[in-house]
Design an enzyme around this catalytic site. Structure first.
Site, PDB file in Angstrom:
ATOM      1  CD  GLN A 125      -0.893  -3.620  -3.015  1.00 28.05           C
ATOM      2  OE1 GLN A 125      -0.701  -2.700  -2.373  1.00 28.05           O
ATOM      3  NE2 GLN A 125      -1.692  -4.922  -2.264  1.00 28.05           N
ATOM      4  N   GLY A 145       8.652  -4.512   9.313  1.00 24.38           N
ATOM      5  CA  GLY A 145       7.236  -3.896   9.694  1.00 24.38           C
ATOM      6  C   GLY A 145       6.468  -4.345   8.479  1.00 24.38           C
ATOM      7  CD1 TRP A 146       2.755  -4.655  10.418  1.00 23.97           C
ATOM      8  CD2 TRP A 146       1.802  -2.757  10.134  1.00 23.97           C
ATOM      9  NE1 TRP A 146       2.367  -4.465  11.584  1.00 23.97           N
ATOM     10  CE2 TRP A 146       1.787  -3.196  11.700  1.00 23.97           C
ATOM     11  CE3 TRP A 146       1.257  -1.452  10.266  1.00 23.97           C
ATOM     12  CZ2 TRP A 146       0.851  -2.676  12.673  1.00 23.97           C
ATOM     13  CZ3 TRP A 146       0.456  -0.750  11.097  1.00 23.97           C
ATOM     14  CH2 TRP A 146       0.474  -1.325  12.537  1.00 23.97           C
ATOM     15  CD  GLN A 168      -0.812  -7.612   4.889  1.00 23.15           C
ATOM     16  OE1 GLN A 168      -1.213  -7.025   3.955  1.00 23.15           O
ATOM     17  NE2 GLN A 168      -0.821  -6.936   5.965  1.00 23.15           N
ATOM     18  CD1 TRP A 196      -6.012   0.836  -4.223  1.00 23.89           C
ATOM     19  CD2 TRP A 196      -4.958   2.938  -5.083  1.00 23.89           C
ATOM     20  NE1 TRP A 196      -5.769   1.768  -3.082  1.00 23.89           N
ATOM     21  CE2 TRP A 196      -5.182   2.825  -3.536  1.00 23.89           C
ATOM     22  CE3 TRP A 196      -4.579   3.884  -5.477  1.00 23.89           C
ATOM     23  CZ2 TRP A 196      -4.796   4.013  -2.963  1.00 23.89           C
ATOM     24  CZ3 TRP A 196      -4.086   5.049  -4.929  1.00 23.89           C
ATOM     25  CH2 TRP A 196      -4.138   4.817  -3.393  1.00 23.89           C
ATOM     26  CD  GLU A 247      -5.686  -3.146  -2.719  1.00 24.44           C
ATOM     27  OE1 GLU A 247      -5.602  -3.665  -1.807  1.00 24.44           O
ATOM     28  OE2 GLU A 247      -5.167  -1.996  -3.054  1.00 24.44           O
ATOM     29  CD  GLU A 268      -6.454  -3.817   1.170  1.00 24.12           C
ATOM     30  OE1 GLU A 268      -6.610  -2.415   0.920  1.00 24.12           O
ATOM     31  OE2 GLU A 268      -5.232  -4.322   1.919  1.00 24.12           O
TER      32      GLU A 268
END
Length: 586
Positions: free
Chosen positions: A155, A176-177, A198, A427, A461, A483
């Site tokens: 982000q 990786g993620w 994602q 955030w 989030e 999230e």
């Protein structure tokens, strides 16, 4: 930290001559002051704005020096802007760490070409890109060494007004993620490969192809975008963006610094700079108060009162009173993630109910004394029609905790009609310093009271109650990433009347017209994995409130959703991190 480690597990498996004469356009120039200004406009950009030209020696060494300092300084105090004068640069690899912005100083990205790369990777975090926040690239043309540039960000890392003469890889080395991200007004000649990303939002751009999708890929006004196909694959594609106005940017007209103000577009598609001189107006730097860290809020407000715009050079600014923007068409522009910290519980920045204010390119960091709000666009009850000349909030990021104790009841409040919020990350920190359910308490992320507000690229989030609460009429959101707060101690802590949990995105019961496209909410209740969240989205049930392509995801089974929106949508279950989706509401 553990949350970002779990968050991507499923993703890893799912695999200029015309402009030279522009000086002070009537639409953007301040009114002549009644008395001589006590404060000067213009001036140098400070020690943390590093300007290169093609003849500069040791460019790579300087880039490497800044990167070494910033690579893992997630909550550090360094802030840098790396600016390249028009021309051609060969053999560079600009690796970007935290709070580092790189930009060209031409009117077009193609004025400044790097035969090389602008790289974001995740070696500092063992190949996990989910914390690659707070960095940006803007207004450059890249010719990547191996044909593909790597931009593995999370982000608050915009990629704006870029021309990649090749491909763009959004995943870290090793795939990786990754949890990003945002592209606007850019042309990627080759393919974009998100791989493990994602979610992603791309606006008003052109791409040579798009390789795959994991959970939520959204496009508006993008030439070459994949066709609408949510949820399989999860592409949400709008042919155009209803209203957009690109972010202001610094450029050189000869040896003079100016700030270009792109014009508003309706039903936009593709880049603004592809067919000759971009459309808009410009202002000389002499019409800006060039702020340096240590300046007082009183001085900033004096500069605004005297008719100057504000340019924040890189650094951290403590404010003991709100910065108050009262004049139409005022520009407040930050370089290098300039950071505003409100002290003693004040609001960092307030905007009057006036036309055409442009807020761009800075971070607001909540202070240890609770602020009722951190950013207010328009006063409560604002009613003026700004459709012809809206206020824009672009790459303005808000953080509560992480860098230290911080609290705020509501982070961003939008009261002025027709405001465009174009890429924000609001955030409440889930890691870092000063983090805990009550330690960095922040009940609401974004509250929209104004009518006709448009959000393009909304990332919010971890708030204690509603992440987004939308009270205004005729609101629209294109792309939302959320999230829920990880650290809820138990089910009772998030009880919302008779409902289990506060929705990530709540449209008030009084609203009769609202529309959203490509919205996702994820939960990871790692303190109490038995928590059930009733739904990700809440909205009145009437024909004027419409949603397209919604999803909720339980990350590794730490908490679950019972529904997607209201009482609609299948529950999430188990540890498989498979989204539950609703294609159309109602």
């Amino acid at each position: 930290m553990g949350r970002r480690a779990v968050l991507g597990a499923a993703a890893a498996v799912a695999t200029g001559s015309a402009l030279a004469g522009l000086s002070s356009p009537a639409s953007a120039a301040p009114a002549a002051p009644r008395a001589p200004r006590a404060l000067p406009g213009g001036g140098d950009l400070g020690p943390n704005v590093i300007v290169f030209d093609p003849s500069t020696s040791g460019i790579q060494a300087k880039l490497d020096q800044v990167f070494r300092q910033q690579e893992s300084a997630q909550f550090g105090t360094g802030r840098y802007a790396l600016l390249f004068k028009p021309g051609t640069y060969n053999g560079l690899n600009a690796q970007l760490g935290f709070y580092t912005s790189i930009a060209g100083l031409g009117l077009s990205p193609d004025d400044t070409t790097i035969n090389g790369d602008v790289t974001v990777d995740a070696g500092w975090f063992n190949g996990n890109a989910t914390q690659n926040f707070w960095r940006s690239a803007e207004n450059l043309a890249l010719v990547p060494v191996n044909g593909t540039n790597r931009w593995a960000v999370a982000q608050a890392a915009p990629f704006r007004r870029m021309h990649v003469r090749g491909g763009l890889n959004l995943a870290p080395d090793g795939y990786g993620w990754a949890s990003g991200g945002y592209i606007a007004d850019s042309r990627i000649d080759g393919q974009v490969g998100p791989y493990s990303q994602q979610q992603w939002y791309t606006r008003d751009s052109a791409v040579g192809g798009w390789v795959n999708a994991v959970w939520n890929m959204v496009f508006s006004g993008v030439e070459g975008a994949p066709a609408q196909s949510f949820p399989n694959p999860p592409y949400t594609t709008l042919a155009t963006t209803p209203v957009s106005r690109e972010k202001p940017f610094l450029y050189l007209n000869g040896s003079e610094y100016r700030v270009f103000l792109p014009e508003k577009r309706t039903n936009a598609r593709g880049v603004t700079w592809g067919n000759g001189t971009p459309r808009g107006t410009s202002l000389p730097l002499t019409q800006f108060y060039v702020a340096k860290p240590g300046v007082s809020a009183a001085t900033l407000n004096q500069a605004l009162t005297e008719g100057l715009h504000l340019l924040f050079t890189p650094g951290i600014y403590h404010l003991d009173q709100p910065v108050q923007v009262n004049r139409a068409n005022t520009v407040v522009l930050g370089l290098g993630y300039a950071t505003l910290v409100p002290d003693n519980g004040v609001t960092a920045l307030k905007v009057a109910d006036v036309d055409g204010v442009r807020l761009a390119g800075f971070l607001i960091d909540a202070g240890p004394v609770n602020s009722a709000t951190l950013l207010e666009v328009g006063p409560r009850g604002a009613t003026q029609d700004h459709s012809a000349n809206p206020t824009t909030v672009q790459d303005v990021f808000i953080r509560i905790g992480g860098a230290g104790a911080g609290k705020a009841t509501t982070s961003m409040v939008i009261n002025s009609r027709h405001t465009i919020v174009d890429h924000t990350w609001v955030w409440r920190a889930d890691h870092g310093t000063g983090v805990g359910w009550e330690t960095n308490r922040a009940d609401y992320g974004v509250v929209v009271n104004g009518d006709d507000v448009l959000a393009t690229g909304l990332f919010v989030e971890h708030f204690n109650k509603y992440d987004v609460q939308w009270n205004g009429q005729r609101g629209r959101t294109i792309f939302f990433q959320n999230e829920k707060a990880y650290d809820a101690p138990n089910q009772a802590a998030i009880q919302n009347g008779s409902l289990r949990g506060y929705a990530a995105y709540k449209v008030a019961d009084s609203v009769t017209s609202h529309e959203g496209w490509g919205l996702g909410s994820y939960c990871y209740y790692n303190v109490d994995p038995t928590i059930v969240q009733h739904h990700g989205f809440a909205a009145p049930n009437n024909g004027g409130v419409k949603f397209h392509d919604l999803l909720v995801v339980s990350l590794g089974g730490a908490g679950q959703y019972a529904h997607v929106i209201n009482d609609i949508g299948a529950p999430t279950s188990g540890t498989s991190t498979v989204p539950s989706t609703v294609v159309s509401y109602p």
